[in-house]
Motif scaffolding. Structure first.
Motif, mmCIF file in Angstrom:
data_model
loop_
_atom_site.group_PDB
_atom_site.id
_atom_site.type_symbol
_atom_site.label_atom_id
_atom_site.label_comp_id
_atom_site.label_asym_id
_atom_site.label_seq_id
_atom_site.Cartn_x
_atom_site.Cartn_y
_atom_site.Cartn_z
ATOM 1 N N ARG A 9 14.005 1.361 -5.534
ATOM 2 C CA ARG A 9 14.942 2.463 -5.786
ATOM 3 C C ARG A 9 15.219 2.601 -7.283
ATOM 4 O O ARG A 9 15.197 3.698 -7.836
ATOM 5 C CB ARG A 9 16.226 2.202 -5.008
ATOM 6 N N ALA A 10 15.497 1.494 -7.964
ATOM 7 C CA ALA A 10 15.796 1.539 -9.389
ATOM 8 C C ALA A 10 14.607 2.064 -10.180
ATOM 9 O O ALA A 10 14.768 2.869 -11.107
ATOM 10 C CB ALA A 10 16.191 0.146 -9.880
ATOM 11 N N THR A 11 13.403 1.628 -9.805
ATOM 12 C CA THR A 11 12.205 2.101 -10.500
ATOM 13 C C THR A 11 12.015 3.594 -10.279
ATOM 14 O O THR A 11 11.701 4.341 -11.223
ATOM 15 C CB THR A 11 10.967 1.337 -10.000
ATOM 16 N N GLN B 298 5.694 10.555 -15.847
ATOM 17 C CA GLN B 298 5.173 9.191 -15.736
ATOM 18 C C GLN B 298 4.900 8.836 -14.283
ATOM 19 O O GLN B 298 3.901 8.176 -13.962
ATOM 20 C CB GLN B 298 6.146 8.186 -16.349
ATOM 21 N N ALA B 299 5.769 9.248 -13.384
ATOM 22 C CA ALA B 299 5.548 9.013 -11.954
ATOM 23 C C ALA B 299 4.258 9.682 -11.495
ATOM 24 O O ALA B 299 3.496 9.112 -10.700
ATOM 25 C CB ALA B 299 6.730 9.531 -11.147
ATOM 26 N N ALA B 300 3.993 10.879 -12.008
ATOM 27 C CA ALA B 300 2.768 11.594 -11.638
ATOM 28 C C ALA B 300 1.531 10.861 -12.150
ATOM 29 O O ALA B 300 0.527 10.734 -11.442
ATOM 30 C CB ALA B 300 2.812 13.015 -12.186
ATOM 31 N N ARG B 301 1.598 10.345 -13.377
ATOM 32 C CA ARG B 301 0.458 9.608 -13.933
ATOM 33 C C ARG B 301 0.207 8.330 -13.144
ATOM 34 O O ARG B 301 -0.943 7.979 -12.849
ATOM 35 C CB ARG B 301 0.720 9.266 -15.403
ATOM 36 N N MET B 302 1.264 7.632 -12.771
ATOM 37 C CA MET B 302 1.110 6.392 -12.015
ATOM 38 C C MET B 302 0.518 6.651 -10.635
ATOM 39 O O MET B 302 -0.281 5.859 -10.127
ATOM 40 C CB MET B 302 2.464 5.692 -11.878
ATOM 41 N N ALA C 285 -1.473 1.076 -6.820
ATOM 42 C CA ALA C 285 -1.451 -0.187 -6.073
ATOM 43 C C ALA C 285 -0.206 -0.986 -6.407
ATOM 44 O O ALA C 285 0.416 -1.602 -5.527
ATOM 45 C CB ALA C 285 -2.706 -0.988 -6.380
ATOM 46 N N LEU C 286 0.208 -0.978 -7.674
ATOM 47 C CA LEU C 286 1.383 -1.727 -8.099
ATOM 48 C C LEU C 286 2.654 -1.144 -7.507
ATOM 49 O O LEU C 286 3.539 -1.875 -7.038
ATOM 50 C CB LEU C 286 1.465 -1.728 -9.635
ATOM 51 N N SER C 287 2.749 0.181 -7.478
ATOM 52 C CA SER C 287 3.986 0.822 -7.039
ATOM 53 C C SER C 287 4.113 0.895 -5.528
ATOM 54 O O SER C 287 5.218 0.895 -4.988
ATOM 55 C CB SER C 287 4.095 2.234 -7.636
ATOM 56 N N ALA C 288 2.978 0.962 -4.817
ATOM 57 C CA ALA C 288 3.031 1.172 -3.365
ATOM 58 C C ALA C 288 2.537 -0.019 -2.561
ATOM 59 O O ALA C 288 2.647 -0.020 -1.335
ATOM 60 C CB ALA C 288 2.214 2.418 -2.990
ATOM 61 N N GLY C 289 2.002 -1.047 -3.240
ATOM 62 C CA GLY C 289 1.361 -2.140 -2.521
ATOM 63 C C GLY C 289 2.280 -2.940 -1.623
ATOM 64 O O GLY C 289 1.820 -3.544 -0.653
ATOM 65 N N GLN D 114 10.153 10.661 -5.353
ATOM 66 C CA GLN D 114 11.264 11.575 -5.605
ATOM 67 C C GLN D 114 12.316 11.483 -4.501
ATOM 68 O O GLN D 114 13.517 11.505 -4.777
ATOM 69 C CB GLN D 114 10.737 13.002 -5.732
ATOM 70 N N ALA D 115 11.859 11.361 -3.246
ATOM 71 C CA ALA D 115 12.799 11.254 -2.124
ATOM 72 C C ALA D 115 13.610 9.967 -2.221
ATOM 73 O O ALA D 115 14.823 9.954 -1.958
ATOM 74 C CB ALA D 115 12.036 11.308 -0.799
ATOM 75 N N LEU D 116 12.965 8.873 -2.607
ATOM 76 C CA LEU D 116 13.651 7.597 -2.756
ATOM 77 C C LEU D 116 14.682 7.667 -3.869
ATOM 78 O O LEU D 116 15.818 7.179 -3.722
ATOM 79 C CB LEU D 116 12.634 6.496 -3.046
ATOM 80 N N ALA D 117 14.331 8.284 -4.980
ATOM 81 C CA ALA D 117 15.244 8.376 -6.115
ATOM 82 C C ALA D 117 16.458 9.242 -5.799
ATOM 83 O O ALA D 117 17.570 8.954 -6.252
ATOM 84 C CB ALA D 117 14.505 8.940 -7.330
ATOM 85 N N ALA D 118 16.252 10.277 -5.004
ATOM 86 C CA ALA D 118 17.310 11.278 -4.815
ATOM 87 C C ALA D 118 18.218 11.016 -3.629
ATOM 88 O O ALA D 118 19.274 11.641 -3.519
ATOM 89 C CB ALA D 118 16.659 12.658 -4.662
#
Length: 256
Positions: free
Chosen positions: A130-132, A140-144, A152-156, A175-179
Motif C-alpha cells: 500500500r505504501a509503495t 514511474q508505476a507505468a514504467r515498472m 516481478a519485484l512489485s507483483a511477485g 492505482q486501486a490499492l493506492a486510492a
C-alpha cells in the motif's frame, strides 16, 4: 447497497468478490470463461474500486463487508447466488456460506486461517504494498509495469507468474490499492480475525501452490475447519486468476 460491478453472461447468478486493496477487475482473466456458464457479477467492495464507502459510522470489518454484499444482492433481486472470492473475498464467501444466504461458496486462499506470526507477516507485506503504491508517481508505476524485472519485484508476492500480468492490469491494480479509502480500517480489523462459523451452504476451498502472502500451510487449518480436503492450485500464487485462468474457472464451475 449500491456498489460498482460488472455483469456478464446468462444463467444462474455467480457473485465474485476481490481481495483487500483490489477491485472487480482482478477477475477479468476468468470472467468470460465463467460467463459462458453463469450470469457473473464481479463487485467492488465498499471503499474499494469505484464503490462508495460504507455509511458513516459503520466500521470496516469482514462482517460489515459481508452485510454490504448481501444487501447488494438483495437490491438486484438476487437470492441465494453462488459466490466465489479471493483472499478477503474468500473469507467473505465463507462468511456468507456460514449465514446460509448463498447456494454455494468457493474461497481461493481465504484470509483468517493464519497464526499470529503469519498474520503479522501478511499485514506487514500488505502495508508495504500500500505504501509503495501511494508513493509511486503514475509515470514511474507505468514504467515498472512495463519492465519485466520491476513487474516481478512489485507483483511477485501476489502472483506466481508476474510475466502473465498485463501491464495495464498491474497499473490499474496499483492505482486501486493506492486510492482505496477502506483499506487501512479493513486491514486493522483483521487483528484477531477467526474463521467464520461452520457453513450452512456447500463450500470449496482452494489454495495457490505458490501463495507467498497467505502461505499454503494455512490450507491445513482450512481443511480442519471445513472437514474436507482443500484443493491445491498448482502453479498459482495468492491471486491465481492471472496465473492460470483455465484452472481457476474450472475450480469455481466444478464447485458450484
Amino acid at each position: 447497497m449500491d456498489l460498482a460491478f460488472e455483469r456478464r453472461g446468462t444463467g444462474a447468478p455467480l457473485i465474485l468478490i476481490h481481495g483487500i486493496g483490489h477491485h472487480w477487475q482482478a477477475w477479468l482473466p476468468v470472467l468470460d470463461r465463467l460467463a459462458a456458464a453463469r450470469t457473473v457479477i464481479a463487485v467492488d467492495l465498499p471503499g474499494f474500486g469505484d464503490s462508495p464507502g460504507l455509511p458513516a459510522g459503520t466500521p470496516y470489518t469482514p462482517e460489515s463487508l459481508a452485510d454490504a454484499v448481501a444487501s447488494f444482492c438483495a437490491t438486484l433481486g438476487i437470492h441465494e447466488p453462488a459466490v466465489a472470492g479471493n483472499s478477503l473475498g474468500g473469507y467473505l464467501a465463507l462468511e456468507l456460506a456460514s449465514r446460509g444466504v448463498v447456494s454455494s461458496a468457493v474461497a481461493l486462499s481465504p484470509a483468517g486461517f493464519w497464526n499470529r506470526s503469519e498474520f503479522l507477516y501478511a499485514r506487514t507485506v500488505l502495508r508495504a504494498l500500500r505504501a509503495t503504491a501511494r508513493a509511486l508517481p503514475p509515470e514511474q508505476a507505468a514504467r515498472m509495469a512495463e519492465e519485466p524485472a520491476s513487474r516481478a519485484l512489485s507483483a511477485g508476492v501476489l502472483v506466481a507468474h508476474p510475466a502473465r500480468l498485463e501491464p495495464t492490469a498491474l497499473i490499474a491494480a496499483t492505482q486501486a490499492l493506492a486510492a482505496a479509502p477502506g483499506f487501512d480500517e479493513t486491514l486493522a480489523s483483521f487483528e484477531g480475525l477467526m474463521p467464520p462459523a461452520p457453513p450452512k451452504s456447500p463450500i470449496t476451498i482452494a489454495w495457490g501452490e505458490h501463495d507467498r502472502l497467505l502461505l499454503r500451510r494455512q490450507a491445513v487449518r482450512a481443511a480442519r475447519w471445513s472437514g474436507q480436503r482443500v484443493k491445491l492450485m498448482k502453479g498459482c500464487g495468492h491471486v491465481p486468476m492471472s496465473d492460470d485462468p483455465a484452472l481457476v474457472a474450472r475450480v469455481i464451475l466444478d464447485a458450484i
